[in-house]
Design an enzyme around this catalytic site. Structure first.
Site, PDB file in Angstrom:
ATOM      1  N   SER A 257     -13.028  38.473 -31.852  1.00  0.00           N
ATOM      2  CA  SER A 257     -14.043  38.412 -30.811  1.00  0.00           C
ATOM      3  C   SER A 257     -15.479  38.353 -31.341  1.00  0.00           C
ATOM      4  CB  SER A 257     -13.844  39.537 -29.806  1.00  0.00           C
ATOM      5  OG  SER A 257     -12.765  39.218 -28.952  1.00  0.00           O
ATOM      6  N   TRP A 258     -16.422  38.827 -30.532  1.00  0.00           N
ATOM      7  CA  TRP A 258     -17.846  38.702 -30.837  1.00  0.00           C
ATOM      8  C   TRP A 258     -18.224  39.341 -32.173  1.00  0.00           C
ATOM      9  CZ3 TRP A 258     -21.871  35.907 -30.326  1.00  0.00           C
ATOM     10  CH2 TRP A 258     -23.130  36.398 -30.668  1.00  0.00           C
TER      11      TRP A 258
ATOM     12  N   TYR B 219     -12.437  35.946 -25.290  1.00  0.00           N
ATOM     13  CA  TYR B 219     -13.001  36.871 -26.273  1.00  0.00           C
ATOM     14  C   TYR B 219     -13.861  37.904 -25.574  1.00  0.00           C
ATOM     15  CZ  TYR B 219     -17.752  34.831 -26.352  1.00  0.00           C
ATOM     16  OH  TYR B 219     -19.022  34.419 -26.037  1.00  0.00           O
ATOM     17  N   CYS B 220     -14.110  39.004 -26.281  1.00  0.00           N
ATOM     18  CA  CYS B 220     -14.964  40.078 -25.764  1.00  0.00           C
ATOM     19  C   CYS B 220     -15.817  40.580 -26.934  1.00  0.00           C
ATOM     20  CB  CYS B 220     -14.120  41.193 -25.141  1.00  0.00           C
ATOM     21  SG  CYS B 220     -12.969  41.980 -26.280  1.00  0.00           S
ATOM     22  N   ARG B 221     -16.008  41.859 -27.057  1.00  0.00           N
ATOM     23  CA  ARG B 221     -16.782  42.413 -28.170  1.00  0.00           C
ATOM     24  C   ARG B 221     -15.914  42.572 -29.411  1.00  0.00           C
ATOM     25  NH1 ARG B 221     -17.149  47.432 -30.056  1.00  0.00           N
ATOM     26  NH2 ARG B 221     -18.897  47.894 -31.402  1.00  0.00           N
TER      27      ARG B 221
END
Length: 156
Positions: free
Chosen positions: A145-146, A117-119
């Site tokens: 994601s985030w 995951y990322c932003r």
């Protein structure tokens, strides 16, 4: 009288597009079905799966955050490990001991379930493709994601 091309060509085009479009969609659906049948878990992870993973502290799934350090400082999904996208290809190519020394956790095996995951899902999608190209078969992407996780867990 209209020219031959002005009558015939559009008619052929319309007929051709009607004729082949349903076959193309059927082929796409068949490919999607076959893909799901051979891979029971989707390559896309949902919030519900992440929530269950976090609540159960599932040690069989490696959750990796590929954001930059400044973003990670703002908050993380519990149980996750951090490897910035810029380092993911090199990291997954390192020998096990060197990986563990550098990142502080055991290097996942090629068949282990890994969730990235990322932003917002873009960088984790790129990391997903890199991991797949390196032979990691159990890799999955939390496309929300985030931002998705934070919005659904705020106030809990």
């Amino acid at each position: 009288m209209p020219s031959f091309s002005s009558l015939t060509i559009p008619a052929l085009y319309v007929q051709t597009s009607r004729q082949f479009a349903p076959r193309s969609m059927a082929a796409i659906r068949q490919a999607q079905f076959s893909s799901r049948a051979s891979n029971p878990k989707s390559e896309i992870v949902t919030f519900e799966e992440i929530d269950t993973l976090v609540r159960n502290k599932d040690k069989n799934v490696v959750l990796i955050d590929v954001r930059e350090a400044g973003e990670v400082a703002q908050g993380v999904i519990p149980t996750s490990h951090h490897i910035p996208l810029a380092n993911i290809q090199e990291a997954l190519s390192l020998p096990d001991k060197e990986f563990e020394d550098r990142f502080g956790f055991h290097k996942p095996a090629k068949n282990d379930e890994i969730v990235l995951y990322c932003r917002s899902g873009r960088r984790s999608g790129m990391a997903f493709e890199l991991a797949k190209s390196l032979g990691y078969n159990g890799v999955r992407n939390y496309s929300g994601s985030w931002l998705d996780y934070e919005s659904k867990t705020k106030g809990k």
